[in-house]
Every structure is written in structure tokens, then in C-alpha cells.
Scaffold this active site. Structure first.
Site, short mmCIF file in Angstrom:
data_model
loop_
_atom_site.label_atom_id
_atom_site.label_comp_id
_atom_site.label_asym_id
_atom_site.label_seq_id
_atom_site.Cartn_x
_atom_site.Cartn_y
_atom_site.Cartn_z
N VAL A 60 0.80 -1.23 0.00
CA VAL A 60 0.00 0.00 0.00
C VAL A 60 0.83 1.28 0.00
CG1 VAL A 60 -2.05 -1.02 1.06
CG2 VAL A 60 -0.23 -0.08 2.52
N TYR A 61 2.14 1.18 0.21
CA TYR A 61 2.95 2.40 0.22
C TYR A 61 2.96 3.00 -1.18
CZ TYR A 61 4.78 0.86 4.78
OH TYR A 61 4.92 0.47 6.10
N SER A 62 2.35 4.19 -1.29
CA SER A 62 2.26 4.89 -2.57
C SER A 62 1.74 3.99 -3.67
CB SER A 62 3.62 5.50 -2.96
OG SER A 62 4.02 6.46 -2.01
#
Length: 322
Positions: A60-62
Site C-alpha cells: 500500500v505504500y504509494s
């Protein structure tokens, strides 16, 4: 850089982990403080050259772009066999049914997409990012076991949850002969010590490697209380985690650091690392001195009096960060 075993496993990891949430395409995330690929790569290279071999990211990071950036950089700067690469599953990656969570479908889909973005055949550590109350834990643990048996992950880990939930997941793995969780990535720092009540003793007893996130309290322990940065201006989650009552702890870090003649970050990280249950704190780096301070903190031995000064102002609070 010293390396230690990750919990009871035979895996060697650096005593500092580089967290990669700060690296990603700003256009694909909800953080305007993330560094794009050109800006992020020097920090990944600096970490490798400093002896860091443990890198942590998440799907989900960026919106997956952190995995892409980390994968490309490590392929160029490091030997894959020496690197310990970790990512996570749980967060919503797309709209509609089965776009997140820890169902068997979500886990199996998540690992394949993460491997594609990272450009690797396997991850060393595949972690559940949070507890999923809508999926039977047996379904999740069996799916993770199958990911390991398929050769797509070497170990599995968990992140922020209640100790009873983690104990339940460990028991489910044990009674079924499935792959056991090797790590816990939890929220732990001088401003949030509730993990000392149950989670850290559980991990110590079970031989779980502890890799705390936000050991510097999202930077609040590195500067005077109330200092505004690009991150704090858009960090609603951090505003919820840390309150005015934390000011006295931050002031104590400043006093100890001032007497030692070192940056505050070194004092705060040295305090986290000294806990016997902690294996490798996860630090973020967006400036060169961030990694320098993290490495230097490993050589800083706090006295008993300094520890007492740092700890005595702590205000107990409800469990948070889940």
C-alpha cells in the site's frame, strides 16, 4: 554494521532496518512528502553501503510504487542473496470486493503482485499489515503457510495488533503444523510504550523477532516539541498517536542529547535498541544524516540515570496504532 539473528530463526539481519514508506511516486499515494525514484535511490544505496541488509516496504505504500522503486534500486546496488527484503499485505489495493484484507484470495493475489513490483521471485519476510477481523485467522495462517511452501516467501510476520490476537495466530499455526510467525512489527518508542505490557514479553517468550515501526515517533523525538515539518502538516494519523502530554518526554530526550553532544535521534534510537526483545528498529531516511544517526545510535550506551530520566515522564495511554 553488526548483524543478529531474527528471533529464533537462522536469518541474519542488520541491527537497523530501512523502512521504505517514504519512497514512492507522489502522484500515486496520499503523502505529499514521499520521495520519487530519483530522490529515493541515494538513500537505498547509502543504506547498503552502511551494511544495512534489511529493507521493509508494503504493497500500500504509494499504491505499490514503493515496492517498484525499492526493487529496482536493490537489484542494482545489492546482492539479492545477502538482502533481507520484507513487504506486507492487508491494505486495500483496489476498489470493489476482495481488494484488501487477509482472505486466502487477498493473500495469494497480494504476494504475486508484490513479487512483480519488486522484480524478485521471493520475499524474505511476508507480513500481515494488520489483523483482519472479517477473515478467520485459520484461513489467513494457512494461506501464508502455502505462500512459504510455494517458495514465494521465506518467513512470515505480523504487524500491529493486540497481544491476544498474536498469541491466537501463533497457536493456530502450531496446532496445525503451519509456518509460524517469525516477527512482530509493532509501534514502539519513548512516546508509546504500551507494548511493554504484553506484546514484548510475549515476543520474548516465543522467540519472535521484534522490528518496531516509528522508533522516532514519526520524527517527533528528533526535534523540539511543536516543530512543524512537511510531514506533520499532513499527518493526521501521527496527530492522533502523539499528544501534548508527550512534550515532557521530548524535552527529556533533548536534555540527554545536549549533555552527550549528540543528535536527539541517536538517544531515542539507542533507547529502543537497548530493549532485550527488540531486534532491529525500522527507521525512515529522507536526509543523509538520518542513516548516519541510526548507525551511530548502535554505539551509544545510555546510563541507568539517563534511562530513568527518559522514562519517568511517560504517561500511560490506551493501546493505539492498530
Amino acid at each position: 554494521m553488526d548483524h543478529v539473528k531474527l528471533g529464533r530463526t537462522g536469518l541474519d539481519v542488520s541491527r537497523i532496518t530501512l523502512g521504505c514508506m517514504s519512497y514512492g511516486d507522489p502522484a500515486r499515494g496520499n503523502h505529499d512528502w514521499t520521495l520519487d525514484e530519483d530522490a529515493a535511490r541515494p538513500f537505498i544505496r547509502q543504506a547498503v553501503e552502511a551494511g544495512v541488509n534489511f529493507f521493509d516496504t508494503a504493497d500500500v505504500y504509494s499504491d505499490g510504487s514503493s515496492e517498484e522503486i525499492v526493487g529496482r534500486a536493490l537489484a542494482e546496488y545489492a546482492d539479492r542473496d545477502e538482502i533481507v527484503l520484507a513487504t506486507k499485505v492487508f491494505g486495500r489495493m483496489r476498489k470493489g470486493p476482495n481488494g484488501g484484507g487477509l482472505s486466502r484470495k487477498a493473500v495469494m493475489t497480494g504476494i504475486d503482485h508484490s513479487l512483480r513490483r519488486l522484480g524478485t521471485d521471493y520475499v524474505d519476510l511476508y507480513q500481515i499489515h494488520r489483523w483482519d477481523p472479517h477473515t478467520p485467522v485459520e484461513e489467513t495462517v494457512e494461506a501464508l503457510h502455502d505462500v512459504v511452501k510455494a517458495g514465494k516467501a521465506r518467513y512470515v510476520g505480523a504487524s500491529s495488533m493486540y497481544a491476544w490476537q498474536f498469541a491466537k495466530a501463533l497457536r493456530v499455526a502450531d496446532v496445525n503444523g503451519w509456518t509460524r510467525f517469525a516477527t512482530m512489527q509493532n509501534h514502539y518508542n519513548l512516546l508509546y510504550r504500551e507494548e511493554e505490557r504484553e506484546m514484548l514479553p510475549l515476543c520474548a517468550d516465543e522467540g519472535i523477532g521484534v522490528i518496531p515501526w516509528s522508533p522516532l515517533a514519526r520524527g517527533r523525538l528528533t526535534r523540539e516539541w511543536g516543530t512543524e515539518t512537511a510531514r506533520t502538516r499532513g499527518d493526521a494519523f501521527g496527530e492522533r498517536l502523539y499528544e501534548e502530554a508527550n512534550r515532557s518526554v521530548v524535552d527529556a530526550v533533548g536534555r540527554v542529547a545536549g549533555r552527550r553532544g549528540v543528535p536527539r535521534a541517536q538517544v531515542a534510537l539507542a533507547w529502543v535498541s537497548r530493549h532485550p526483545a527488540v531486534t532491529s528498529p525500522i527507521i525512515g531516511a529522507t536526509r543523509p544524516h538520518h542513516l548516519d544517526d541510526a548507525v551511530a545510535s548502535l554505539s551509544l550506551e545510555l546510563t541507568d540515570d539517563e534511562v530513568e530520566e527518559l522514562e519517568r515522564h511517560y504517561t500511560p495511554r490506551p493501546a493505539d496504532g492498530f
